[in-house]
Design an enzyme around this catalytic site. Structure first.
Site, PDB file in Angstrom:
ATOM      1  N   ARG A 178       0.821  -1.221   0.000  1.00 29.64           N
ATOM      2  CA  ARG A 178       0.000   0.000   0.000  1.00 29.64           C
ATOM      3  C   ARG A 178       0.850   1.264   0.000  1.00 29.64           C
ATOM      4  NH1 ARG A 178      -5.584  -0.617   1.231  1.00 29.64           N
ATOM      5  NH2 ARG A 178      -6.112  -2.722   0.616  1.00 29.64           N
TER       6      ARG A 178
ATOM      7  N   ARG B  36      -3.652   5.967   0.766  1.00 29.72           N
ATOM      8  CA  ARG B  36      -4.336   7.155   1.253  1.00 29.72           C
ATOM      9  C   ARG B  36      -3.484   8.080   2.109  1.00 29.72           C
ATOM     10  NH1 ARG B  36      -9.214   3.513   3.327  1.00 29.72           N
ATOM     11  NH2 ARG B  36      -7.464   2.066   3.239  1.00 29.72           N
TER      12      ARG B  36
ATOM     13  N   ARG C  88      -7.004  11.781  -5.972  1.00 31.09           N
ATOM     14  CA  ARG C  88      -8.364  11.424  -5.548  1.00 31.09           C
ATOM     15  C   ARG C  88      -9.319  12.602  -5.714  1.00 31.09           C
ATOM     16  NH1 ARG C  88     -11.763   9.154  -3.947  1.00 31.09           N
ATOM     17  NH2 ARG C  88     -11.801   7.893  -2.086  1.00 31.09           N
TER      18      ARG C  88
ATOM     19  N   ASP D 200      -6.460  -2.956  -7.672  1.00 33.71           N
ATOM     20  CA  ASP D 200      -7.055  -3.550  -6.468  1.00 33.71           C
ATOM     21  C   ASP D 200      -7.361  -5.017  -6.709  1.00 33.71           C
ATOM     22  OD1 ASP D 200      -8.193  -2.444  -3.722  1.00 33.71           O
ATOM     23  OD2 ASP D 200      -9.465  -4.086  -4.381  1.00 33.71           O
TER      24      ASP D 200
ATOM     25  N   TYR E 124     -14.349 -11.979  -0.195  1.00 31.19           N
ATOM     26  CA  TYR E 124     -15.040 -10.704  -0.459  1.00 31.19           C
ATOM     27  C   TYR E 124     -16.256 -10.907  -1.361  1.00 31.19           C
ATOM     28  CZ  TYR E 124     -11.396  -7.904   1.750  1.00 31.19           C
ATOM     29  OH  TYR E 124     -10.555  -7.341   2.663  1.00 31.19           O
TER      30      TYR E 124
HETATM   31  O1  1CP Z   1       0.184   0.683  -3.272  1.00 32.70           O
HETATM   32  C1  1CP Z   1      -0.281  -0.454  -3.349  1.00 32.70           C
HETATM   33  O2  1CP Z   1      -0.095  -1.356  -2.530  1.00 32.70           O
HETATM   34  C2  1CP Z   1      -1.042  -0.815  -4.631  1.00 32.70           C
HETATM   35  C3  1CP Z   1      -2.440  -0.759  -4.594  1.00 32.70           C
HETATM   36  C4  1CP Z   1      -3.346  -1.678  -3.771  1.00 32.70           C
HETATM   37  C5  1CP Z   1      -3.213  -3.035  -3.372  1.00 32.70           C
HETATM   38  C6  1CP Z   1      -2.009  -3.929  -3.494  1.00 32.70           C
HETATM   39  C7  1CP Z   1      -4.614  -1.261  -3.372  1.00 32.70           C
HETATM   40  C8  1CP Z   1      -5.147   0.092  -3.590  1.00 32.70           C
HETATM   41  N1  1CP Z   1      -5.274  -2.349  -2.842  1.00 32.70           N
HETATM   42  C9  1CP Z   1      -4.429  -3.427  -2.805  1.00 32.70           C
HETATM   43  C10 1CP Z   1      -4.718  -4.798  -2.349  1.00 32.70           C
HETATM   44  C11 1CP Z   1      -5.974  -5.073  -1.616  1.00 32.70           C
HETATM   45  N2  1CP Z   1      -7.211  -4.487  -1.775  1.00 32.70           N
HETATM   46  C12 1CP Z   1      -6.107  -6.105  -0.649  1.00 32.70           C
HETATM   47  C13 1CP Z   1      -5.023  -7.058  -0.242  1.00 32.70           C
HETATM   48  C14 1CP Z   1      -4.067  -6.528   0.738  1.00 32.70           C
HETATM   49  C15 1CP Z   1      -4.586  -5.985   2.028  1.00 32.70           C
HETATM   50  O3  1CP Z   1      -5.107  -6.768   2.823  1.00 32.70           O
HETATM   51  O4  1CP Z   1      -4.397  -4.788   2.257  1.00 32.70           O
HETATM   52  C16 1CP Z   1      -7.430  -6.091  -0.205  1.00 32.70           C
HETATM   53  C17 1CP Z   1      -8.037  -7.011   0.826  1.00 32.70           C
HETATM   54  C18 1CP Z   1      -8.126  -5.065  -0.921  1.00 32.70           C
HETATM   55  C19 1CP Z   1      -9.565  -4.724  -0.813  1.00 32.70           C
HETATM   56  C20 1CP Z   1      -9.789  -3.300  -0.485  1.00 32.70           C
HETATM   57  N3  1CP Z   1      -9.557  -2.288  -1.353  1.00 32.70           N
HETATM   58  C21 1CP Z   1     -10.238  -2.733   0.722  1.00 32.70           C
HETATM   59  C22 1CP Z   1     -10.695  -3.537   1.931  1.00 32.70           C
HETATM   60  C23 1CP Z   1      -9.568  -3.971   2.793  1.00 32.70           C
HETATM   61  C24 1CP Z   1      -8.921  -2.822   3.529  1.00 32.70           C
HETATM   62  O5  1CP Z   1      -7.709  -2.658   3.396  1.00 32.70           O
HETATM   63  O6  1CP Z   1      -9.631  -2.083   4.240  1.00 32.70           O
HETATM   64  C25 1CP Z   1     -10.260  -1.352   0.568  1.00 32.70           C
HETATM   65  C26 1CP Z   1     -10.662  -0.304   1.572  1.00 32.70           C
HETATM   66  C27 1CP Z   1      -9.822  -1.088  -0.764  1.00 32.70           C
HETATM   67  C28 1CP Z   1      -9.687   0.255  -1.414  1.00 32.70           C
HETATM   68  C29 1CP Z   1      -8.330   0.641  -1.812  1.00 32.70           C
HETATM   69  N4  1CP Z   1      -7.443  -0.146  -2.521  1.00 32.70           N
HETATM   70  C30 1CP Z   1      -6.296   0.547  -2.784  1.00 32.70           C
HETATM   71  C31 1CP Z   1      -6.450   1.862  -2.217  1.00 32.70           C
HETATM   72  C32 1CP Z   1      -5.431   2.981  -2.317  1.00 32.70           C
HETATM   73  C33 1CP Z   1      -7.710   1.909  -1.610  1.00 32.70           C
HETATM   74  C34 1CP Z   1      -8.328   3.100  -0.933  1.00 32.70           C
HETATM   75  C35 1CP Z   1      -9.284   3.748  -1.850  1.00 32.70           C
HETATM   76  C36 1CP Z   1      -9.566   5.184  -1.481  1.00 32.70           C
HETATM   77  O7  1CP Z   1     -10.383   5.403  -0.602  1.00 32.70           O
HETATM   78  O8  1CP Z   1      -8.960   6.059  -2.098  1.00 32.70           O
END
Ligand code: 1CP
Length: 345
Positions: free
Chosen positions: A27, A31, A40, A76, A151
Site C-alpha cells: 500500500r 491514502r 483522488r 485492487d 469478499y
Molecule cells: O500501493 C499499493 O499497494 C497498490 C495498490 C493496492 C493493493 C495492493 C490497493 C489500492 N489495494 C491493494 C490490495 C488489496 N485491496 C487487498 C489485499 C491486501 C490488504 O489486505 O491490504 C485487499 C483485501 C483489498 C480490498 C480493499 N480495497 C479494501 C478492503 C480492505 C482494507 O484494506 O480495508 C479497501 C478499503 C480497498 C480500497 C483501496 N485499494 C487501494 C487503495 C489505495 C484503496 C483506498 C481507496 C480510497 O479510498 O482512495
C-alpha cells in the site's frame, strides 16, 4: 531479463547473493500520501484504477517519493470480481451487490479475458514499466482465490468472515467450484500482467490465516498452489503473502512461491528456522511502528535486519499495508534506514 541485468529486488527474491537489502511497502501508493489525495480530488478510487495515466502516475509518485526498490501497480484485488460479472463499487471499501450466495451464482461467474475485461490495468502496467528506471522492479498482483472469494461471498469487508466460513464448512462443493473458477480468473489476470511488463507477482491471501487449519489447507493453500503452478512457467518471482500463518509456515514454504511475505506475528528469525532455504522471506515491520518516531523506526529496522541473518533471500517490507494515518516522512525514513543499515560494509 538476463540474470546479469536482474534487479536487486529480483535477486533477493531468488535468494542469489546481493550487497544490499531491497525494500518496498505494501500500500505504498495509498491514502496516507498527499500526492495520492490530490489524484483522488480528480476522481474516485475506481476511476483512478481504470485510467491508465492516473494509475501509472499514482504508482510512480510513490516510488519517487519513497525511494523504494520496487513499484506495485496501482490497482485492487477486487477488479477481477467485476470482470467475472459482479457489481463492484468502492464506498470507500469494496462492495459487491448482490454477493455470491448460491450454487447458481457460482455457476454464472464468467471466465475472464484480461485484455478485454481488465485492459486498463495492463495498459497502466505498460506505461509504468516504460517510465520506471530499469533498476526498479514492477510488481503485479492478484488476490489469492480464498481471499478474493471471501469478499465475493461476504459482499464487503468483515472482521469475522462468517458467510465465507459457513460456505467452507456447510457447502464445501460450492466452495470448491467457486475457488476453482476464481483461481483460473486470477491466474489469467496475473499472467497477463507479466506479459504486459510486470517483473514479479504477489498473491495477497490476507484472509487465509483466519481459517481453521484444515480449511486453510483444503481451501486456501490448495488454490494458491494452483495459481502459482500456472504462473511458474512465466519465470518471474512469485510472492505469497498471508497474515497470521506463523503456525503453518512449513506448509506455506512448499506452495511453490519464491518468497513468503510475513506479518509481524512471527519473527523473521523463527520463520527462517522453519522454512530453511526453501524460500526467500519478505516483511515484517508492524505498520503501527510508522506512527511513532524516526528513532523508533530505525531501531526496529536494525532489529529486523539482524533477524534476517545476512542479506540474501530477504526483502524488507511492512507486515501489512501502510496505515492511512502514517506520516509520509516516516515511510520515507524507513526506506532510508533500510538502505543505510542493510548494506554490505
Ligand atoms: O500501493 C499499493 O499497494 C497498490 C495498490 C493496492 C493493493 C495492493 C490497493 C489500492 N489495494 C491493494 C490490495 C488489496 N485491496 C487487498 C489485499 C491486501 C490488504 O489486505 O491490504 C485487499 C483485501 C483489498 C480490498 C480493499 N480495497 C479494501 C478492503 C480492505 C482494507 O484494506 O480495508 C479497501 C478499503 C480497498 C480500497 C483501496 N485499494 C487501494 C487503495 C489505495 C484503496 C483506498 C481507496 C480510497 O479510498 O482512495
Amino acid at each position: 531479463m538476463s540474470p546479469m541485468s536482474e534487479t536487486l529486488f529480483a535477486k533477493a527474491c531468488r535468494g542469489v547473493p546481493v550487497d544490499s537489502v531491497p525494500v518496498w511497502l505494501m500500500r505504498q501508493a495509498g491514502r496516507y500520501m498527499p500526492e495520492y489525495q490530490r489524484l483522488r480530488d480528480k476522481g474516485d478510487f475506481l476511476t483512478i484504477c481504470q485510467d491508465p495515466a492516473l494509475a501509472s502516475q499514482a504508482t510512480l509518485e510513490a516510488v519517487e517519493y519513497l525511494g523504494v526498490d520496487a513499484a506495485i501497480i496501482f490497482s485492487d484485488i477486487m477488479l477481477p470480481a467485476a470482470a467475472m460479472g459482479l457489481n463492484l463499487e468502492f464506498s470507500p471499501g469494496p462492495r459487491i451487490e448482490p454477493a455470491v450466495q448460491s450454487d447458481a451464482a457460482v455457476r454464472s461467474l464468467k471466465t475472464i479475458d484480461p485484455e478485454r475485461d481488465l485492459g486498463f490495468v495492463l495498459e497502466a502496467i505498460r506505461r509504468t514499466r516504460s517510465a520506471l528506471p530499469t533498476d526498479k522492479s514492477l510488481i503485479g498482483f492478484v488476490g489469492a482465490p480464498l481471499t478474493l472469494s471471501g469478499y465475493m461471498v461476504e459482499g464487503a469487508p468483515t472482521p469475522l468472515w462468517l458467510r465465507l466460513k459457513g460456505m467452507l464448512s456447510a457447502t464445501p462443493d460450492r466452495a470448491h467450484a467457486m475457488l476453482a473458477r476464481v483461481a483460473d480468473a486470477v491466474a489469467a489476470h496475473a499472467a497477463a500482467q507479466v506479459k504486459a511488463g510486470c517483473d514479479a507477482i504477489q498473491l495477497f491471501d490476507t484472509t487465509a490465516g483466519d481459517l481453521a487449519e484444515e480449511h486453510l489447507i483444503e481451501f486456501a493453500f490448495r488454490y494458491a498452489r494452483d495459481v502459482i503452478e500456472q504462473l511458474k512457467p512465466l519465470g518471474v518471482p512469485i510472492i505469497y503473502f498471508a497474515r497470521r500463518i506463523g503456525a503453518h509456515l512449513d506448509l506455506a514454504a512448499d506452495l511453490g512461491a519464491d518468497v513468503l511475505g510475513l506479518d509481524w506475528t512471527v519473527s523473521v528469525a523463527n520463520a527462517r528456522r522453519i522454512v530453511g532455504d526453501r524460500v526467500a522471506l519478505m516483511g515484517n515491520l508492524d505498520p503501527a511502528v510508522l506512527l511513532t518516531d524516526e528513532q523508533t523506526i530505525e531501531s526496529e529496522v536494525i532489529r529486523i535486519l539482524g533477524e534476517a541473518d545476512g542479506m540474501n533471500g530477504f526483502v524488507f517490507n511492512l507486515g501489512h499495508g501502510v496505515l492511512p494515518a502514517t506520516p509520509p516522512a516516516h515511510a520515507r525514513h524507513l526506506v532510508e534506514v533500510v538502505h543505510a543499515h542493510g548494506r554490505r560494509p
